[in-house]
Scaffold this motif. Structure first.
Motif, short mmCIF file in Angstrom:
data_model
loop_
_atom_site.label_atom_id
_atom_site.label_comp_id
_atom_site.label_asym_id
_atom_site.label_seq_id
_atom_site.Cartn_x
_atom_site.Cartn_y
_atom_site.Cartn_z
N ASP A 69 0.60 -1.44 0.10
CA ASP A 69 0.36 0.13 0.03
C ASP A 69 0.72 0.85 0.34
OD1 ASP A 69 -0.89 -2.26 1.57
OD2 ASP A 69 -0.91 -0.61 3.25
N ARG A 70 1.69 1.22 0.98
CA ARG A 70 3.17 2.76 0.85
C ARG A 70 2.78 2.63 -1.16
NH1 ARG A 70 8.92 2.47 2.49
NH2 ARG A 70 9.83 4.62 2.21
N ILE A 71 3.59 1.72 -1.60
CA ILE A 71 4.68 1.53 -2.72
C ILE A 71 2.89 2.47 -3.68
CG2 ILE A 71 5.05 0.62 -5.02
CD1 ILE A 71 6.55 -1.31 -3.18
N LEU A 72 1.86 2.07 -3.67
CA LEU A 72 0.56 1.76 -4.38
C LEU A 72 -0.04 3.76 -4.31
CD1 LEU A 72 -1.12 -1.03 -4.43
CD2 LEU A 72 -0.68 -0.08 -6.35
N SER A 73 0.24 3.82 -2.48
CA SER A 73 -0.02 5.27 -2.37
C SER A 73 1.55 6.45 -3.19
CB SER A 73 -0.24 5.55 -1.27
OG SER A 73 1.60 5.25 -0.46
N GLU A 74 2.12 5.39 -2.81
CA GLU A 74 3.54 6.49 -3.78
C GLU A 74 3.36 6.43 -5.39
OE1 GLU A 74 7.18 5.46 -2.36
OE2 GLU A 74 6.94 6.18 -0.57
N LEU A 75 2.89 5.92 -5.55
CA LEU A 75 2.05 5.95 -7.34
C LEU A 75 2.43 6.33 -7.95
CD1 LEU A 75 1.00 2.17 -8.52
CD2 LEU A 75 3.77 3.59 -9.20
N PRO A 76 1.01 7.65 -7.15
CA PRO A 76 1.04 8.71 -8.08
C PRO A 76 1.93 10.08 -7.89
CG PRO A 76 -0.65 8.22 -7.08
CD PRO A 76 0.68 7.63 -7.02
N ARG A 77 2.32 9.83 -8.01
CA ARG A 77 3.63 11.41 -6.65
C ARG A 77 5.05 11.10 -7.47
NH1 ARG A 77 6.46 12.56 -2.50
NH2 ARG A 77 6.02 10.84 -1.53
N PHE A 78 4.94 9.42 -7.63
CA PHE A 78 6.59 8.59 -8.57
C PHE A 78 5.95 9.28 -9.21
CE2 PHE A 78 9.19 5.42 -10.06
CZ PHE A 78 10.11 5.73 -9.48
N PHE A 79 5.35 8.50 -10.38
CA PHE A 79 5.29 9.10 -11.87
C PHE A 79 4.68 10.13 -12.35
CE2 PHE A 79 5.24 4.65 -11.61
CZ PHE A 79 6.76 4.66 -12.55
N GLY A 80 5.13 11.92 -10.82
CA GLY A 80 4.66 13.45 -11.21
C GLY A 80 5.16 13.41 -12.55
N PRO A 81 5.15 14.29 -12.97
CA PRO A 81 5.65 15.15 -14.62
C PRO A 81 6.58 15.39 -14.20
CG PRO A 81 3.95 16.60 -14.02
CD PRO A 81 3.36 15.85 -13.17
N TYR A 82 7.46 16.61 -12.65
CA TYR A 82 8.57 16.58 -12.71
C TYR A 82 9.70 15.43 -12.59
CZ TYR A 82 12.48 18.23 -10.86
OH TYR A 82 13.99 18.52 -10.63
N ASN A 83 9.40 14.02 -12.32
CA ASN A 83 9.71 13.13 -11.77
C ASN A 83 9.88 12.52 -13.41
OD1 ASN A 83 10.69 13.34 -9.56
ND2 ASN A 83 9.27 11.63 -8.38
N LEU A 84 9.57 12.68 -14.30
CA LEU A 84 9.31 11.70 -15.76
C LEU A 84 10.63 12.71 -16.59
CD1 LEU A 84 6.15 10.30 -16.61
CD2 LEU A 84 6.83 9.47 -15.87
N ILE A 85 10.63 14.22 -15.90
CA ILE A 85 11.14 14.38 -16.93
C ILE A 85 12.77 13.90 -16.55
CG2 ILE A 85 12.19 16.85 -17.16
CD1 ILE A 85 9.28 17.77 -17.14
N PHE A 86 12.58 14.06 -15.32
CA PHE A 86 13.76 14.02 -14.08
C PHE A 86 14.67 12.40 -15.25
CE2 PHE A 86 16.55 11.96 -10.50
CZ PHE A 86 17.25 13.03 -10.79
N LEU A 87 13.45 11.24 -15.29
CA LEU A 87 14.02 10.15 -15.81
C LEU A 87 14.09 10.13 -16.75
CD1 LEU A 87 11.26 7.52 -12.99
CD2 LEU A 87 13.84 7.65 -13.41
N GLY A 88 14.22 11.16 -17.41
CA GLY A 88 13.57 10.77 -19.08
C GLY A 88 15.28 11.62 -19.75
N GLU A 89 15.16 12.43 -18.69
CA GLU A 89 17.20 13.38 -18.93
C GLU A 89 18.18 12.46 -18.22
OE1 GLU A 89 17.41 16.88 -17.13
OE2 GLU A 89 16.34 18.20 -18.17
N ALA A 90 17.71 11.88 -17.01
CA ALA A 90 18.39 10.24 -16.64
C ALA A 90 18.68 9.18 -17.99
CB ALA A 90 18.59 9.90 -16.06
N LEU A 91 17.38 8.96 -18.94
CA LEU A 91 17.52 7.98 -19.65
C LEU A 91 18.61 8.08 -21.05
CD1 LEU A 91 16.15 5.47 -20.10
CD2 LEU A 91 14.21 6.50 -20.88
N LEU A 92 18.17 9.56 -21.09
CA LEU A 92 19.00 10.12 -22.48
C LEU A 92 20.27 9.90 -22.20
CD1 LEU A 92 17.18 13.10 -23.96
CD2 LEU A 92 17.50 10.60 -24.95
N SER A 93 20.62 10.52 -20.96
CA SER A 93 22.01 10.95 -20.40
C SER A 93 22.94 8.81 -20.49
CB SER A 93 22.70 11.02 -19.27
OG SER A 93 23.48 11.08 -18.98
#
Lengths: 224, 231
Positions: B3-27
């Motif tokens: 339930d902790r993971i599930l409750s974190e999911l929306p925040r984890f895949f928020g726009p800011y984190n997605l951009i951050f992960l995308g940049e890391a992936l590009l790198s």
């Protein structure tokens, strides 16, 4: 570019580094041995295990060979405590490296098992060999001879991989080099010395494995 | 736990984190691609150089052999740390990304040159002898005799190396290059559950590496079949 080399300041740390190298070798040996056991079970599951076990072993190999070892150990070290499994850095590194080596060794040993041809077994049966004699005189010598070179290479890869343990605070060769670096700030000297120890370690391993393989198993060696 | 993971999911895949992960992936992608490209461009001439005979190229051969053996026998992490600290010590202010870039190029060149050398050596010496009898120059021998036979041996292990290599770039996180593994450490320190963060990162690496390893396996089967048909 006005840097003067002062090996004198780091040479005193050589015994310290060599103890680190011994720890690196220990991790490599333990991870490789564990990996061999996992690999044997995995290879048997892949070849004789039926559909379910074979699929399990295949999934394990695909997952562990397609993700970085470092990220796997991060998951084990930081992720498993959330699930209630708390490991020391040394245990986490060893577990990660063993599972990783096990995946590669499954593939290698599977190829070895697959390389025993049916005609060889038939020839052994024709000679009136019992099942045990077939394993002892036909299957095992064949497999060992086939597998010795790739296994030696994998052992060297595992040895090089042990440097990752330093990331988690295990004081093996790289970890100790980082410590000495932060005490003396003689970066070039300490890291060139460390690199030289790694080169020596792997050269010694390749050389002795090549000689052993050649004399014991008449393996055609092309080790790194 | 779940339930902790599930409750974190929306925040984890928020726009800011997605951009951050995308940049890391590009790198991560940039490091891998640069390493593979430079590795092929530099590794190939090194392999050719090591094939030459005679006294004239002996010093160059010795340097090439030393280079290859050194970088194949020192752990990638140690190479990275060495280049990082050495560039600091001699006063070059390289960015951490450049340090990563230099290291991956060096490593890839050493490994790929060894693969190419093995592939070239797999062409039987009779072939080059025959070419010499036909009065082909060494360039002609290489282009018309050796390479057409060697490339099938070279390509599959090179793909195997690319797969290994994408995973090795994870170590660049240790000198502070912002790539996938570093990003996962940052996200974990921001308080996201370690299982979620590192699980996601493992899946991302898997998504990068698996298609490439499938392609390599496919090529290996294709090229091997053709070779056995010819024999």
């Amino acid at each position: 570019m006005n840097y003067t080399l002062h090996y004198g300041q780091v040479i005193g740390y050589l015994p310290d580094l060599l103890i680190g190298a011994a720890i690196s070798l220990e991790i490599a040996f333990l991870a490789f041995s564990g990996g061999m056991v996992i690999g044997l079970v995995g290879a048997l599951a892949r070849t004789h295990g039926g559909r379910f076990l074979s699929a399990m072993a295949k999934a394990y190999v695909i997952f562990f060979t397609n993700t970085p070892q470092l990220a796997q150990i991060y998951f084990i070290f930081f992720g498993l405590p959330d699930l209630g499994i708390l490991l020391s850095p040394f245990q986490a590194v060893l577990l990660g490296m063993t599972l990783n080596a096990g995946a590669y060794l499954t593939e290698i040993q599977r190829a070895g098992l697959a390389s025993v041809r049916r005609s060889e077994l038939e020839a052994a049966q024709t000679l009136g060999m019992s099942r045990l004699q077939q394993v002892r005189y036909v299957i095992l010598p064949h497999i060992i001879r086939m597998l010795f070179p790739p296994l030696s290479n994998q052992y060297i890869m595992v040895t090089l991989g042990t440097s990752m343990a330093s990331v988690f605070g295990v004081e093996e060769l790289t970890g100790r080099a980082l410590n000495v670096n932060s005490t003396t700030f003689r970066s070039i000297e300490i890291f060139s010395l460390t690199a030289a120890i790694y080169v020596g370690m792997t050269l010694l391993a390749s050389l002795s494995l090549t000689v052993a393989g050649h004399h014991l198993f008449r393996a055609r060696m092309k080790t790194t | 736990m779940l339930d902790r993971i599930l409750s974190e999911l929306p925040r984890f895949f928020g726009p800011y984190n997605l951009i951050f992960l995308g940049e890391a992936l590009l790198s991560t992608l940039a490091l891998s691609a640069a390493g593979c490209l430079v590795g092929c461009l530099v590794g190939f001439p090194i392999a050719l150089l090591r094939r030459t005979r005679g006294w004239a190229t002996l010093p160059l051969r010795a340097i090439a052999t030393g280079f290859v053996e050194l970088f194949r026998r020192v752990p990638f992490l140690v190479t990275l740390l060495t280049i990082f600290f050495v560039s600091q010590a001699v006063g070059l202010s390289l960015s951490t990304f450049s340090v990563g870039l230099v290291s991956v190029c060096l490593i890839a060149s050493a490994f790929i040159s060894e693969i190419v050398r093995g592939g070239l050596a797999s062409v039987h010496a009779n072939q080059t002898d025959a070419a010499r009898v036909l009065n082909l120059s060494s360039r002609q021998t290489l282009v018309h005799v050796v390479l057409p036979q060697a490339w099938k041996v070279i390509i599959p292990p090179i793909f195997g190396f690319f797969v290994l290599f994408i995973k090795d770039t994870a170590l660049a996180s240790q000198v502070g290059v912002l790539e996938l593994t570093y990003a996962s450490k940052v996200l974990n320190s921001r308080g996201f559950s370690a299982v979620l963060v590192f699980g996601t990162i493992l899946l991302l690496y898997f998504a990068l590496s698996y298609p490439l390893s499938r392609l390599g396996a496919l090529l290996e089967i294709r090229l091997a079949v053709r070779r056995s048909q010819r024999d």
